[in-house]
Write an enzyme that holds these catalytic residues in place. Structure first.
Site, PDB file in Angstrom:
ATOM      1  N   GLU A  30       0.427  -1.458  -0.378  1.00 41.06           N
ATOM      2  CA  GLU A  30       0.015   0.365   0.025  1.00 41.06           C
ATOM      3  C   GLU A  30       1.175   1.257  -0.190  1.00 41.06           C
ATOM      4  O   GLU A  30       0.849   2.458  -0.546  1.00 41.06           O
ATOM      5  CB  GLU A  30      -0.896  -0.259   1.379  1.00 41.06           C
ATOM      6  CG  GLU A  30      -1.726  -1.170   1.248  1.00 41.06           C
ATOM      7  CD  GLU A  30      -1.613  -2.459   1.513  1.00 41.06           C
ATOM      8  OE1 GLU A  30      -0.195  -2.807   1.935  1.00 41.06           O
ATOM      9  OE2 GLU A  30      -2.467  -3.044   1.733  1.00 41.06           O
ATOM     10  N   PHE A  74     -12.058  -7.968  13.419  1.00 42.12           N
ATOM     11  CA  PHE A  74     -10.435  -8.318  13.180  1.00 42.12           C
ATOM     12  C   PHE A  74     -10.846  -7.268  11.974  1.00 42.12           C
ATOM     13  O   PHE A  74     -11.256  -6.500  11.203  1.00 42.12           O
ATOM     14  CB  PHE A  74     -11.014 -10.038  12.154  1.00 42.12           C
ATOM     15  CG  PHE A  74     -10.075 -10.524  10.940  1.00 42.12           C
ATOM     16  CD1 PHE A  74      -8.656 -10.708  11.704  1.00 42.12           C
ATOM     17  CD2 PHE A  74     -10.397 -10.166   9.906  1.00 42.12           C
ATOM     18  CE1 PHE A  74      -7.924 -10.594  10.897  1.00 42.12           C
ATOM     19  CE2 PHE A  74      -9.194 -10.248   8.598  1.00 42.12           C
ATOM     20  CZ  PHE A  74      -8.060 -10.514   9.435  1.00 42.12           C
ATOM     21  N   GLN A  75      -8.782  -6.694  11.571  1.00 42.39           N
ATOM     22  CA  GLN A  75      -8.647  -5.453  10.715  1.00 42.39           C
ATOM     23  C   GLN A  75      -9.188  -4.410  11.136  1.00 42.39           C
ATOM     24  O   GLN A  75      -9.789  -4.302  10.019  1.00 42.39           O
ATOM     25  CB  GLN A  75      -8.328  -6.057   9.081  1.00 42.39           C
ATOM     26  CG  GLN A  75      -7.610  -7.662   9.009  1.00 42.39           C
ATOM     27  CD  GLN A  75      -7.242  -7.889   8.085  1.00 42.39           C
ATOM     28  OE1 GLN A  75      -8.315  -7.278   6.734  1.00 42.39           O
ATOM     29  NE2 GLN A  75      -6.096  -7.790   7.406  1.00 42.39           N
ATOM     30  N   LYS A 133     -17.956  -1.568   5.866  1.00 39.91           N
ATOM     31  CA  LYS A 133     -17.782  -2.110   3.889  1.00 39.91           C
ATOM     32  C   LYS A 133     -19.492  -1.983   4.376  1.00 39.91           C
ATOM     33  O   LYS A 133     -20.009  -2.194   2.665  1.00 39.91           O
ATOM     34  CB  LYS A 133     -17.402  -4.004   4.909  1.00 39.91           C
ATOM     35  CG  LYS A 133     -17.861  -4.915   3.822  1.00 39.91           C
ATOM     36  CD  LYS A 133     -17.145  -6.147   4.364  1.00 39.91           C
ATOM     37  CE  LYS A 133     -17.161  -6.847   3.135  1.00 39.91           C
ATOM     38  NZ  LYS A 133     -16.264  -8.226   3.068  1.00 39.91           N
ATOM     39  N   MET A 148      23.929   9.024   4.483  1.00 41.62           N
ATOM     40  CA  MET A 148      24.264  10.258   4.203  1.00 41.62           C
ATOM     41  C   MET A 148      24.152  10.630   5.843  1.00 41.62           C
ATOM     42  O   MET A 148      25.143  11.054   6.885  1.00 41.62           O
ATOM     43  CB  MET A 148      22.183  10.865   4.116  1.00 41.62           C
ATOM     44  CG  MET A 148      22.622  12.360   4.366  1.00 41.62           C
ATOM     45  SD  MET A 148      23.032  13.297   4.248  1.00 41.62           S
ATOM     46  CE  MET A 148      21.961  14.774   2.365  1.00 41.62           C
TER      47      MET A 148
HETATM   48  C1  LIG Z   1      11.771   6.458   6.073  1.00 43.83           C
HETATM   49  C2  LIG Z   1      13.557   7.074   6.305  1.00 43.83           C
HETATM   50  N1  LIG Z   1      14.033   5.330   7.579  1.00 43.83           N
HETATM   51  C3  LIG Z   1      15.131   6.706   8.041  1.00 43.83           C
HETATM   52  C4  LIG Z   1      15.046   7.636   7.127  1.00 43.83           C
HETATM   53  C5  LIG Z   1      16.689   8.050   7.370  1.00 43.83           C
HETATM   54  N2  LIG Z   1      18.086   8.354   6.567  1.00 43.83           N
HETATM   55  C6  LIG Z   1      17.455   9.191   5.807  1.00 43.83           C
HETATM   56  S1  LIG Z   1      19.140   9.715   5.261  1.00 43.83           S
HETATM   57  C7  LIG Z   1      19.380   7.983   5.274  1.00 43.83           C
HETATM   58  C8  LIG Z   1      20.148   7.005   4.187  1.00 43.83           C
HETATM   59  C9  LIG Z   1      19.648   6.881   3.150  1.00 43.83           C
HETATM   60  O1  LIG Z   1      20.301   5.905   2.257  1.00 43.83           O
HETATM   61  P1  LIG Z   1      20.573   5.637   1.011  1.00 43.83           P
HETATM   62  O2  LIG Z   1      19.190   5.327   0.865  1.00 43.83           O
HETATM   63  O3  LIG Z   1      21.473   4.703   0.809  1.00 43.83           O
HETATM   64  O4  LIG Z   1      21.162   7.362   0.548  1.00 43.83           O
HETATM   65  P2  LIG Z   1      22.580   7.620  -0.028  1.00 43.83           P
HETATM   66  O5  LIG Z   1      22.329   8.835   1.317  1.00 43.83           O
HETATM   67  O6  LIG Z   1      23.804   6.792   0.502  1.00 43.83           O
HETATM   68  O7  LIG Z   1      22.932   7.975  -0.790  1.00 43.83           O
HETATM   69  C10 LIG Z   1      18.217   7.613   6.129  1.00 43.83           C
HETATM   70  C11 LIG Z   1      18.772   5.855   6.971  1.00 43.83           C
HETATM   71  C12 LIG Z   1      14.234   8.275   6.291  1.00 43.83           C
HETATM   72  N3  LIG Z   1      14.996   9.448   5.984  1.00 43.83           N
HETATM   73  N4  LIG Z   1      13.134   7.870   5.817  1.00 43.83           N
END
Ligand SMILES: Cc1ncc(C[n+]2csc(CCOP(=O)(O)OP(=O)(O)O)c2C)c(N)n1
Ligand SMILES: [Mg+2]
Length: 577
Positions: free
Chosen positions: A50, A112-113, A162, A473
């Protein structure tokens, strides 16, 4: 007589909905049965999660300006949409989220759900409905579309039990709206306010336009361009505002803020007039807000009155639709006397501190890969989506966008996993355009199941995967603020040295997972590239391929996104190295 489910689906058709991203379950089966009846007017796409459906709906909305529509069953289906709804709220995206609900007789009994999804989402929607009377369906859907798309757009949730889906009535499709507290039509800049802005522009010596997502949402890019051509005021854009003014134009300052350009941040700091259009002074833009743009007068125009003076006080705050305000301003505006010195200063900043590329000797740098993709697609009107992380910031810096609605970035919520499903929605809306998800390995993995949607629904999106084997990052912040201590930011097996920060090479010797094999398992094409000499050929192959394609590019993980203004700091603390 029509069932509640048929009425709801017919309302969607009557509201011009062409596509819905919907994943079924017990509490939404009647709705899905209706969708099959209306299949000639309304395409139903089955996502594989979803959340993928919700972000696909956003990709559709962000690239068309029309509301995106997604649907889920009750309980877990509904909660899987929560992140998409929050994301749409923070980025002001018109989204209609429809959820099945348990029968009204058992609501509140932990059936349920059952989840009280309206309660769950109360703080993250623009508005929400739990329909308990079938007679309300037509009015609610009409209101939902009006609310989602008018004023400051946003997500509206419709929860439909529903038994209401199954009940039967003769519907009244002309049922009027009943929204006594909602009057967006009144939000218009007044002539004397426009005159004030024109006078401020006329007197300014160092003006800057700070343009945001609101300009894109209001379809006001043409009016912005007209204002710039009349006044020669330089423009910087937020992450949400990219594409409103063409990158590469001498008056474009590109993005501002934490990872914005040196020249945009310097210009805002030295501006004597900041024209803030459709923006919200987000902390990723302002850093320490009391120091932000503190040398100049601030004009802030926004359709949402709650944004004015929220984070930053404006000298001229104006509530109004930005397109209308710019149309009116363009009628009366006169350029400042002489901006030569200001233009020279900006040109000098641009020359001394352009966006930089990573090391370009060993591996392919992410910036270089993005630049090459841009070179190959710059003459067409391609659409770019992104995940969240370093690759997102580098895409914002190096993919030189020239048109509005050609960029989809989860900006306010910063949701990893956004890129691939958003690309699906964009491609469905624009089948003739090249749609590329520039993604990170961590982000891509979060909704990788949507490759099945791409294959099965014949939606040929492309994925440029900038694979650094890390949550890059977060690694960057570890390097800067935690002495490089790796804390669960390496994405390979825990017995590899990189897991504890002891890798010695530019990238791990053992790579994980094998994205090309995964892509092939889903029926997509895939290719892995490590050598710079192969990159352009591989990008061409990806663009030309007649189907979904994953290009897995090995990039180093030691690279940092620069420039950087650390959180809560000021332009004085801007890091260039
Ligand atoms: C759903 C979610 N969980 C955690 C984060 C925290 N977060 C921000 S950037 C990042 C790293 C992203 O890694 P990647 O997609 O490999 O991109 P890169 O920075 O390596 O280019 C994280 C864990 C987030 N923004 N979103
Ligand atoms: Mg990564």
């Amino acid at each position: 007589m029509q069932s509640g489910a048929d009425i709801l689906v017919e309302c969607l058709v009557r509201n011009g909905v062409e596509v819905i991203f919907a994943y079924p379950g017990g509490a939404s089966m009647p709705l899905h049965q209706s969708l099959t009846t209306y299949k000639d007017q309304l395409r139903t796409i089955l996502p594989r999660h979803e959340q993928g459906g919700g972000f696909a709906a956003q990709g559709y909305a962000r690239t068309t300006g029309k509301p995106g529509v997604c649907m889920a069953t009750s309980g877990p289906g509904a909660t899987n949409l929560v992140t998409c709804i929050a994301d749409a709220k923070l980025d002001s995206i018109p989204l209609i989220a429809i959820t099945g609900q348990v029968k009204t007789a058992v609501i509140g009994s932990d059936a349920f759900q059952e989840t009280p999804i309206v309660e769950v989402c109360r703080g993250i929607t623009k508005h929400h409905y739990l329909i308990t009377d079938i007679n309300d369906v037509t009015r609610v859907v009409r209101e939902a579309f009006h609310i989602a798309t008018s004023g400051r757009p946003g997500p509206v949730l419709i929860d439909l039990p529903k038994d209401v889906q199954q009940a039967q009535i003769v519907p009244d499709y002309d049922a009027p709206m009943n929204l006594p507290g909602y009057h967006v039509e009144e939000r218009r800049a007044r002539p004397e306010q426009i005159a004030q802005v024109a006078a401020a522009i006329r007197r300014s010596k160092r003006p800057v336009i700070y343009s945001g997502g609101g300009v894109i949402m209001a379809d006001a890019s043409d009016e912005l361009r007209e204002l710039v051509s009349k006044t020669k005021i330089p423009v910087t854009m937020t992450l949400m505002g990219l594409g409103a003014y063409p990158a590469g134009d001498p008056l474009s300052l590109d993005m501002l803020g934490m990872h914005g350009s040196v020249y945009a941040n310097y210009a805002v700091d030295e501006a004597d007039l900041l024209l803030a259009f459709g923006v919200r002074f987000d902390d990723r833009v302002t850093g320490k807000v009391s120091e932000f743009a503190k040398h100049g007068k601030i004009v802030h125009i926004d359709v949402d009155p709650s944004e004015l003076n929220k984070n930053k006080e404006a000298h001229i705050p104006i509530v109004g639709d930005i397109k209308h305000a710019l149309v009116e301003l363009n009628k009366v505006v006169e350029p400042p006397d002489d901006l030569t010195a200001w233009h020279e200063q900006i040109a000098a900043w641009k020359k001394s501190d352009p966006f930089r590329f990573g090391k370009n000797d060993g591996l392919i740098s992410a910036q270089y890969a993005i630049h090459q993709l841009w070179e190959l697609t710059k003459d067409e009107d391609a659409i770019v989506t992104v995940g969240v992380g370093q690759h997102q910031m580098w895409a914002a810096q190096h993919y030189r966008l020239k048109n509005p609605r050609s960029w989809c970035s989860s900006s306010g919520l910063g949701t990893m996993g956004f890129g691939l499903p958003a690309a699906i929605g964009a491609k469905v809306a624009h089948p003739d355009k090249t749609v590329i998800d520039i993604d990170g390995d961590g982000s891509f993995l979060m909704n990788i199941q949507e490759l099945a949607t791409c294959f099965c629904e014949k939606i040929p999106v492309k994925v440029l995967l900038l694979n650094n084997q890390h949550l890059g990052m977060v690694v960057q912040w570890e390097d800067r603020f935690h002495a490089g201590n790796r804390a669960h930011t390496y994405l390979g097996p825990i017995d590899n040295p990189e897991a504890i920060g002891q890798g010695t090479a530019e990238s791990p010797a053992r790579r994980y997972p094998d994205f090309v094999t995964i892509a092939k398992g889903f029926g997509a094409a895939g290719r892995y590239v490590r050598e710079k000499s192969e990159l352009v050929d591989a990008l061409k192959e990806m663009i030309a391929h007649d189907g979904p394609y994953v290009l897995d590019v090995e990039v180093p993980y030691q690279e940092h996104v620069l420039p950087m203004i650390p959180s809560g700091m000021t332009v004085k603390e801007l890091i260039k190295e």
